[in-house]
Scaffold this motif. Structure first.
Motif, mmCIF file in Angstrom:
data_model
loop_
_atom_site.group_PDB
_atom_site.id
_atom_site.type_symbol
_atom_site.label_atom_id
_atom_site.label_comp_id
_atom_site.label_asym_id
_atom_site.label_seq_id
_atom_site.Cartn_x
_atom_site.Cartn_y
_atom_site.Cartn_z
ATOM 1 N N GLY A 163 -9.828 -3.914 6.845
ATOM 2 C CA GLY A 163 -10.332 -2.945 5.876
ATOM 3 C C GLY A 163 -10.220 -3.448 4.449
ATOM 4 N N TRP A 164 -10.722 -2.651 3.539
ATOM 5 C CA TRP A 164 -10.692 -2.980 2.113
ATOM 6 C C TRP A 164 -9.374 -2.541 1.511
ATOM 7 N N PRO A 165 -8.784 -3.298 0.567
ATOM 8 C CA PRO A 165 -9.300 -4.522 -0.061
ATOM 9 C C PRO A 165 -8.883 -5.819 0.632
ATOM 10 N N GLY A 166 -8.214 -5.721 1.799
ATOM 11 C CA GLY A 166 -7.828 -6.925 2.520
ATOM 12 C C GLY A 166 -9.008 -7.781 2.923
ATOM 13 N N LEU A 167 -10.185 -7.138 3.040
ATOM 14 C CA LEU A 167 -11.393 -7.858 3.424
ATOM 15 C C LEU A 167 -11.793 -8.907 2.388
ATOM 16 N N SER A 168 -11.275 -8.807 1.180
ATOM 17 C CA SER A 168 -11.635 -9.766 0.128
ATOM 18 C C SER A 168 -10.927 -11.104 0.286
ATOM 19 N N ARG A 242 -12.079 -11.324 -6.542
ATOM 20 C CA ARG A 242 -11.598 -10.763 -7.811
ATOM 21 C C ARG A 242 -11.609 -9.234 -7.781
ATOM 22 N N LEU A 243 -12.674 -8.648 -7.239
ATOM 23 C CA LEU A 243 -12.735 -7.191 -7.128
ATOM 24 C C LEU A 243 -11.632 -6.670 -6.211
ATOM 25 N N GLY A 244 -11.386 -7.389 -5.125
ATOM 26 C CA GLY A 244 -10.336 -6.985 -4.198
ATOM 27 C C GLY A 244 -8.974 -6.995 -4.836
ATOM 28 N N ARG A 245 -8.696 -7.990 -5.691
ATOM 29 C CA ARG A 245 -7.399 -8.056 -6.370
ATOM 30 C C ARG A 245 -7.239 -6.887 -7.333
ATOM 31 N N ILE A 246 -8.331 -6.514 -8.022
ATOM 32 C CA ILE A 246 -8.274 -5.385 -8.952
ATOM 33 C C ILE A 246 -7.978 -4.100 -8.194
ATOM 34 N N ASP A 247 -8.705 -3.886 -7.081
ATOM 35 C CA ASP A 247 -8.497 -2.670 -6.291
ATOM 36 C C ASP A 247 -7.107 -2.641 -5.667
ATOM 37 N N ALA A 248 -6.644 -3.791 -5.153
ATOM 38 C CA ALA A 248 -5.321 -3.838 -4.529
ATOM 39 C C ALA A 248 -4.237 -3.485 -5.545
ATOM 40 N N ASP A 249 -4.385 -3.985 -6.776
ATOM 41 C CA ASP A 249 -3.411 -3.686 -7.818
ATOM 42 C C ASP A 249 -3.415 -2.198 -8.160
ATOM 43 N N TYR A 250 -4.615 -1.606 -8.209
ATOM 44 C CA TYR A 250 -4.717 -0.174 -8.501
ATOM 45 C C TYR A 250 -4.033 0.662 -7.416
ATOM 46 N N TRP A 251 -4.350 0.380 -6.153
ATOM 47 C CA TRP A 251 -3.772 1.172 -5.063
ATOM 48 C C TRP A 251 -2.264 0.972 -4.969
ATOM 49 N N LEU A 252 -1.784 -0.231 -5.299
ATOM 50 C CA LEU A 252 -0.346 -0.471 -5.293
ATOM 51 C C LEU A 252 0.342 0.404 -6.324
ATOM 52 N N MET A 253 -0.260 0.531 -7.502
ATOM 53 C CA MET A 253 0.300 1.401 -8.532
ATOM 54 C C MET A 253 0.340 2.845 -8.063
ATOM 55 N N LEU A 278 -4.544 7.490 3.436
ATOM 56 C CA LEU A 278 -4.590 6.453 4.475
ATOM 57 C C LEU A 278 -3.748 5.243 4.089
ATOM 58 N N ARG A 279 -3.781 4.864 2.822
ATOM 59 C CA ARG A 279 -2.985 3.727 2.377
ATOM 60 C C ARG A 279 -1.494 4.062 2.380
ATOM 61 N N LEU A 280 -1.167 5.310 2.070
ATOM 62 C CA LEU A 280 0.233 5.730 2.114
ATOM 63 C C LEU A 280 0.775 5.700 3.540
ATOM 64 N N TYR A 281 -0.016 6.164 4.489
ATOM 65 C CA TYR A 281 0.421 6.102 5.888
ATOM 66 C C TYR A 281 0.769 4.657 6.269
ATOM 67 N N LYS A 282 -0.132 3.753 5.916
ATOM 68 C CA LYS A 282 0.083 2.349 6.288
ATOM 69 C C LYS A 282 1.307 1.776 5.591
ATOM 70 N N LYS A 283 1.506 2.127 4.331
ATOM 71 C CA LYS A 283 2.649 1.582 3.613
ATOM 72 C C LYS A 283 3.960 2.075 4.217
#
Length: 335
Positions: A163-168, A242-253, A278-283
């Motif tokens: 899934g996204w953003p891991g797909l990047s 690059r887009l994936g890194r931006i999104d991953a950083d946002y969701w991590l915050m 969904l991201r919280l469940y996975k974390k």
């Protein structure tokens, strides 16, 4: 071609000085790693990628100070692997770069562990590199993954259903493992041209043609088709990364503000968009233990929470469970 190692950074041809400065900028801006006084271990197989990485790090150390060491793991999979070890040792000697090497019977390790050759090789390689970094008291491990590797990785992740953003694609830096990939957005043809200009050869690994290995099948079958349809596919992958890194950083915050303990509270879930839930469940599941959390099960878990099906339990790989309760979703291990 005669080898022409630079005695200082200023001795590099202008084109390749700019090339090294581009790697320096990528490390600083994209990876968040300061190149000054860098203490780094180069994973050095002897192939074009790792040889170019070693030379680039060496050139940057001439400019910025710091220390570069090299480490080579002989996987024991090829009859001539000892020749690779000798070649790597000699090059490091010419550059006055400390060199570590070790031989491991990867095939035997794979048989004993039940893992495939590719996975076993990856596990033992990173274990060796971690030990080598620690022995030399260095800050980072650097690997020679380049844009071609990143493109293959994106295709492999797509095939697996990531899934996204891991797909990047693979990250450029992994601080938990002290790992970085300074060449990740550099094309291999550029790395080869860099070596040819300096008169440096490299070793070819004949197992790269073995299509019994998944990555090689991707490289030799799917990648040519992708490039035929879109010759600029690697550039598209670089943008995606690059887009994936931006999104991953946002969701991590977002997740860091909402996570604590083993209970994901109803108060947090009620305020969160489905994408965040969904991201919280996975974390939370990842905090319990390892194992791939399938998207379908996460979606069913979210549906159960929305429908307040208290007492419903969802099982995940690694004997992990998530239970719906009036207070939220409780994560733990199966009884």
């Amino acid at each position: 071609m005669e080898m022409t190692f630079p005695a200082s950074f200023r001795d590099l041809p202008p084109k390749w000085a700019h090339f090294c400065l581009g790697i320096e900028r990528f490390m600083r801006k994209e990876l968040g790693v300061a190149p000054e006084d860098l203490q780094v271990l180069c994973a050095f197989s002897g192939g074009a990628d790792s040889t170019a990485l070693l030379l680039a790090l060496h050139c940057l150390s001439l400019k910025n100070g710091g220390r570069v060491c090299a480490a080579h793991l002989d996987h024991g999979l090829r009859p001539k692997s000892d020749e690779d070890v000798l070649w790597c040792r000699q090059l490091c000697g010419q550059l006055n770069i400390p060199f570590q090497t070790e031989r491991t019977d990867v095939a035997a390790e794979a048989d004993a562990s039940g893992r495939g050759i590719e996975e076993t090789a990856r596990v033992v390689r990173y274990k060796f590199l971690k030990q080598a970094r620690s022995a030399e008291k260095l800050d980072w491990i650097a690997t020679g993954h380049h844009l071609g590797d990143l493109s293959e990785d994106v295709v492999m992740r797509l095939v697996r259903g990531t899934g996204w953003p891991g797909l990047s694609g693979m990250p450029g830096v992994d601080r938990e493992r002290s790992l970085m990939r300074p060449l990740l957005l550099t094309e291999k043809k550029t790395l080869c041209a860099f070596l040819e200009t300096l008169g440096v050869s490299w070793r070819e690994d004949e197992t790269n043609a073995d299509e019994s290995m998944k990555r090689n099948r991707i490289r030799h079958t799917l990648m040519p088709l992708m490039l035929e349809e879109n010759p600029n596919f690697p550039d598209s992958v670089a943008r995606l990364w690059r887009l994936g890194r931006i999104d991953a950083d946002y969701w991590l915050m977002q997740m860091n503000e909402a996570t604590a303990g083993d209970l994901l509270s109803s108060a947090v879930l009620e305020e969160a968009h489905k994408a965040l839930r969904l991201r919280l469940y996975k974390k939370y599941l990842d905090a319990v233990g390892s194992g791939q959390a399938l998207a379908d099960t996460l979606l069913k878990l979210d549906e159960a929470w929305l429908e307040t099906r208290f007492g419903a339990v969802f099982q995940f790989p690694g004997d992990r469970v998530a239970k719906i309760s009036p207070k939220g979703v409780l994560f733990g291990f199966k009884d």
